[in-house]
Design a protein around this motif. Sequence first.
Motif, PDB file in Angstrom:
ATOM      1  N   UNK A   1      19.144  89.786   8.407  1.00 49.44           N
ATOM      2  CA  UNK A   1      20.132  88.475   9.015  1.00 49.44           C
ATOM      3  C   UNK A   1      19.024  87.645  10.099  1.00 49.44           C
ATOM      4  N   UNK A   2      18.710  86.978  10.693  1.00 46.02           N
ATOM      5  CA  UNK A   2      17.842  85.683  11.673  1.00 46.02           C
ATOM      6  C   UNK A   2      18.973  85.229  11.993  1.00 46.02           C
ATOM      7  N   UNK A   3      19.023  85.165  13.175  1.00 46.09           N
ATOM      8  CA  UNK A   3      20.537  83.534  13.029  1.00 46.09           C
ATOM      9  C   UNK A   3      19.960  83.678  14.371  1.00 46.09           C
ATOM     10  N   UNK A   4      20.557  82.494  14.432  1.00 46.13           N
ATOM     11  CA  UNK A   4      19.897  80.588  14.561  1.00 46.13           C
ATOM     12  C   UNK A   4      20.484  80.001  14.855  1.00 46.13           C
ATOM     13  N   UNK A   5      20.494  80.317  16.505  1.00 47.02           N
ATOM     14  CA  UNK A   5      21.008  79.118  17.587  1.00 47.02           C
ATOM     15  C   UNK A   5      20.887  77.656  18.354  1.00 47.02           C
ATOM     16  N   UNK A   6      21.167  76.850  17.871  1.00 50.71           N
ATOM     17  CA  UNK A   6      20.818  75.663  18.691  1.00 50.71           C
ATOM     18  C   UNK A   6      22.026  74.941  19.708  1.00 50.71           C
ATOM     19  N   UNK A   7      21.502  75.522  21.660  1.00 51.90           N
ATOM     20  CA  UNK A   7      21.671  75.383  21.754  1.00 51.90           C
ATOM     21  C   UNK A   7      23.268  73.868  22.339  1.00 51.90           C
ATOM     22  N   UNK A   8      22.515  73.225  21.487  1.00 53.25           N
ATOM     23  CA  UNK A   8      23.480  71.869  21.945  1.00 53.25           C
ATOM     24  C   UNK A   8      25.092  72.260  20.549  1.00 53.25           C
ATOM     25  N   UNK A   9      24.966  73.093  20.295  1.00 55.25           N
ATOM     26  CA  UNK A   9      25.748  73.338  19.164  1.00 55.25           C
ATOM     27  C   UNK A   9      27.074  74.078  19.667  1.00 55.25           C
ATOM     28  N   UNK A  10      28.304  73.390  18.707  1.00 59.43           N
ATOM     29  CA  UNK A  10      29.930  74.202  18.524  1.00 59.43           C
ATOM     30  C   UNK A  10      30.520  74.441  17.176  1.00 59.43           C
ATOM     31  N   UNK A  11      31.287  75.037  17.665  1.00 57.40           N
ATOM     32  CA  UNK A  11      31.563  75.917  15.668  1.00 57.40           C
ATOM     33  C   UNK A  11      33.087  75.456  16.379  1.00 57.40           C
ATOM     34  N   UNK A  12      33.772  75.498  15.035  1.00 53.27           N
ATOM     35  CA  UNK A  12      35.557  75.069  15.047  1.00 53.27           C
ATOM     36  C   UNK A  12      35.377  75.907  13.663  1.00 53.27           C
ATOM     37  N   UNK A  13      36.773  76.651  14.142  1.00 53.43           N
ATOM     38  CA  UNK A  13      37.188  77.888  13.377  1.00 53.43           C
ATOM     39  C   UNK A  13      38.769  77.820  13.580  1.00 53.43           C
ATOM     40  N   UNK A  14      39.931  77.053  12.870  1.00 55.35           N
ATOM     41  CA  UNK A  14      41.148  76.437  12.492  1.00 55.35           C
ATOM     42  C   UNK A  14      41.070  75.955  14.265  1.00 55.35           C
ATOM     43  N   UNK A  15      42.499  76.636  14.646  1.00 52.04           N
ATOM     44  CA  UNK A  15      41.789  76.035  16.132  1.00 52.04           C
ATOM     45  C   UNK A  15      41.546  76.880  17.154  1.00 52.04           C
ATOM     46  N   UNK A 104      38.774  81.868   7.171  1.00 50.73           N
ATOM     47  CA  UNK A 104      38.836  81.142   6.278  1.00 50.73           C
ATOM     48  C   UNK A 104      37.813  79.566   6.869  1.00 50.73           C
ATOM     49  N   UNK A 105      37.301  78.976   7.308  1.00 55.70           N
ATOM     50  CA  UNK A 105      37.181  78.131   7.649  1.00 55.70           C
ATOM     51  C   UNK A 105      35.643  77.809   8.631  1.00 55.70           C
ATOM     52  N   UNK A 106      35.200  77.595   8.332  1.00 56.73           N
ATOM     53  CA  UNK A 106      34.336  77.459   9.565  1.00 56.73           C
ATOM     54  C   UNK A 106      33.222  76.117   9.992  1.00 56.73           C
ATOM     55  N   UNK A 107      33.375  75.346  10.478  1.00 56.81           N
ATOM     56  CA  UNK A 107      32.803  74.295  10.417  1.00 56.81           C
ATOM     57  C   UNK A 107      31.450  74.345  11.855  1.00 56.81           C
ATOM     58  N   UNK A 108      30.284  73.949  11.837  1.00 52.56           N
ATOM     59  CA  UNK A 108      29.335  73.344  12.522  1.00 52.56           C
ATOM     60  C   UNK A 108      29.525  71.542  13.109  1.00 52.56           C
ATOM     61  N   UNK A 109      29.615  71.552  15.036  1.00 53.66           N
ATOM     62  CA  UNK A 109      29.465  70.073  15.147  1.00 53.66           C
ATOM     63  C   UNK A 109      28.737  70.604  15.401  1.00 53.66           C
ATOM     64  N   UNK A 110      27.715  69.125  16.113  1.00 51.47           N
ATOM     65  CA  UNK A 110      26.894  69.308  16.616  1.00 51.47           C
ATOM     66  C   UNK A 110      27.513  67.859  18.267  1.00 51.47           C
ATOM     67  N   UNK A 111      28.155  68.809  19.030  1.00 53.29           N
ATOM     68  CA  UNK A 111      28.201  68.287  20.779  1.00 53.29           C
ATOM     69  C   UNK A 111      27.044  67.920  21.479  1.00 53.29           C
ATOM     70  N   UNK A 112      27.008  66.775  22.536  1.00 51.84           N
ATOM     71  CA  UNK A 112      26.308  67.171  23.614  1.00 51.84           C
ATOM     72  C   UNK A 112      25.944  68.040  24.554  1.00 51.84           C
ATOM     73  N   UNK A 113      24.882  68.762  25.550  1.00 56.37           N
ATOM     74  CA  UNK A 113      25.050  69.651  25.912  1.00 56.37           C
ATOM     75  C   UNK A 113      25.529  69.583  27.174  1.00 56.37           C
TER      76      UNK A 113
END
Length: 600
Positions: A1-15, A104-113
Amino acid sequence: MQVSNTHSDSWRMGELLLHASPPELLRNGQPVSLDRSSLLVLLALVTAHGEPVTKEQLLLEGWPNRVVHENSLAKAISRLRTALKPDAVDIKAVHGFGYRLEAAALERMATEPRQPPVPAGMPVRPVRKKSFAVLIAAVVCLCLSAIAAGTYYWQEYTDNAQADALLQFLAEDLLVSVDPYAAPANLEKQNEMRFMVERIVTTMDTRFAGEPNVLMTLHHAVARAFSGWGEYDKAVSHLQQAKRLAEAQALRAETIALEASLCNHLRLAGKTHAAEQACDIAVTNAARVDAPGLSAVRVERAKLLFEIGRYQAAVDELMMVLVSAGPATDQHIIADAHWFLGLSLRKLARFDDADAAFKALLESRQQLHPSNHPLIAWAYTDYGDFLVHVGRFEQANTLLGRAQEIFTVTLGPEHVESVSPAYSLGVMYNETQRWADAISTLNTVLAVYQQGLGADHLWTLYTLGELALAYAGAGDTEKARALLAQSRTIGERQLYGRPSKSAHFHMRWAQALLQMQDYAGADAELALARQALRDGFPTDHPLHATGYCLAANLSLAQGDRSGARLLTNRCAQQMGALNMPASFPLNAQLASLNRALAEG
C-alpha cells in the motif's frame, strides 16, 4: 500500500484533529504530547485509509533520512496506541507485514498550509526571493547535469507550466555542469551545492505546497543529488515523496519513472525486501502501458534479482533486454545490461560467458565516458573481482588498481563506492593467505561501509565475513569470533529465504571456524551450506565441489583420513566434470589436499 500525503491536509477522527504540515495532533483543540516520529508514523497510517502499511514504509516515513532499528517503530506504535486509546482509535498489527489504523470515523479536511510555531523571542525573518531562487537553481542544475552525464536514462516528462515555474528561479551564475561524480577541482563547488540542497529540503514542501509538479521535480532532483553522494537512504526518502506527488496527480509516465528509480535505490540502500516489491511494480506498470523505458526498468529489476541471489532470473531478464535492443536503444542501458549479466553469469559459474560480458561492458563504458569516469572504474572493479574469483590474480590486481585511482580522484577515498576495489583486493589476500594485508585492507572498507551504508547492508555483511576469515587465518580467534557473531546476526535478517546468498556465507563462515579449529562449529556451518546449495544451485555448480573440499579439510584436521580421502575424490570428480580453468583457486586447494593425503 502506497501512502499519500498532501501537506496542506488535515484529518479528523472524532475529537482528534491531525495536521500534516507541520505534524500535530490536537484533541478538542489542545495538543496531544507526541514526538515528531510518532506523528509521522500516524500520518502514514491515516493516509492509508485503514489499509496495511509495511514496517519498512513506516520506518521511512517516521525517520526520514535516518537508519533506525525496527524497535524504534514498535516504541512509536506503543506511544500512539496509548495516546489514541481514549478516542477509540487503535493501531492493529498485520502479522508478517506491518500495521493498519482502525478508526470508526475518519474525515479528510483540506486546510491552508500551516506555519510551524515560532519560539518566543525568535525574530521572524521573511523569505528572500533572490536567495531562494539560488537554492532552486542549484537543485535544478543537479537534475539537468545528471541527465547530461548519462547517469539516468529515463526521459523526463515536464509540461510547459512546470518548466516555466522552475525556470523563473534559475540564476545564470549557477547554470554550470554539476556532476555528482566530481573531481577534486570541483569539490568546493560541490560542497556549496550540497549546502544549498540541504537548505532547500527544509523549506521546499511548504514553499511549493500549491505547486505539486514543481515539488515532485525538486524531490526527484534532490534524490539524484543524494544518490550521487552515496546517501541512498536519503535518496529513497525523496523518491518516495516524488512518487506520491506523481500518483496524486495521476501522472502515469512520471510515476513509472519514479518506480524504476525507487527499485534501484532501495537496492542500493540495502532494503532488498522493499526493493523486490518496488521492482515488480515498476516492471508490471511499465509493461502494461508499453512504456518507452521498459528496458531500463527491466535492467533495474535484474540488478535486484542479482543482489538477492536469483542469478538465472537476472540472466533471463537481461537477455530479454539485449535481444530486443535495436539501434535506438540507449547505449547506457545496454552497458548496464552487460554489467549485471557478467556478474550473474559469474555466480552461475559460466565463466567464459561472464568474461565476454565484462569485456563488452568495459568497451561500452570507454565509448560512453571519459577515461576517468567512475562508471569506468566500476567496470574495472567488477571485472577485477571476477578475475579474483577465477584465480587470475595478477590481472585482477592491475584492473583493481586502475579502478582505485579513478575512484580516489573523482569521489574521494571515503565515498562508499571508492572502497569497492579494496574489498576485492581483501578477498584476493584471503585467497592467497596474506592475512595481515587482508586485515588492513578490509578494516578500511568496513569502516566506510558501516558509516555510509549502515550495519545491516549486504556489502557490510560481505566485508564482515571476509574480515572474520582474515583474523582467523592470522590466529586472532577472539576478534574472528566477534566478527562472526556480528555477521551471523545481520545474516539472519538479510539472508532468510535466499539460499543462493546463504550458501556463500555459510561456506565462508565454515572456513573461518576451521581456521580457528572450531570443528563442531565448522561442521554445523557446512551442514547449513549443503542445504542452501541444494535449494539454490544445480548439482553441477562448483560451489558443491568447494563444499566437498572444505569438508575434506575438516575431516583431515580431525584425523579422519579415510573420510577426507572420500570427500577429496568427490571434490576432484566434480571439478573434472566441470572443466574449470586451471587458475581456479579450488584447484590449488585440491592439490594441497592430495599432497597431505599422500604424505600420510
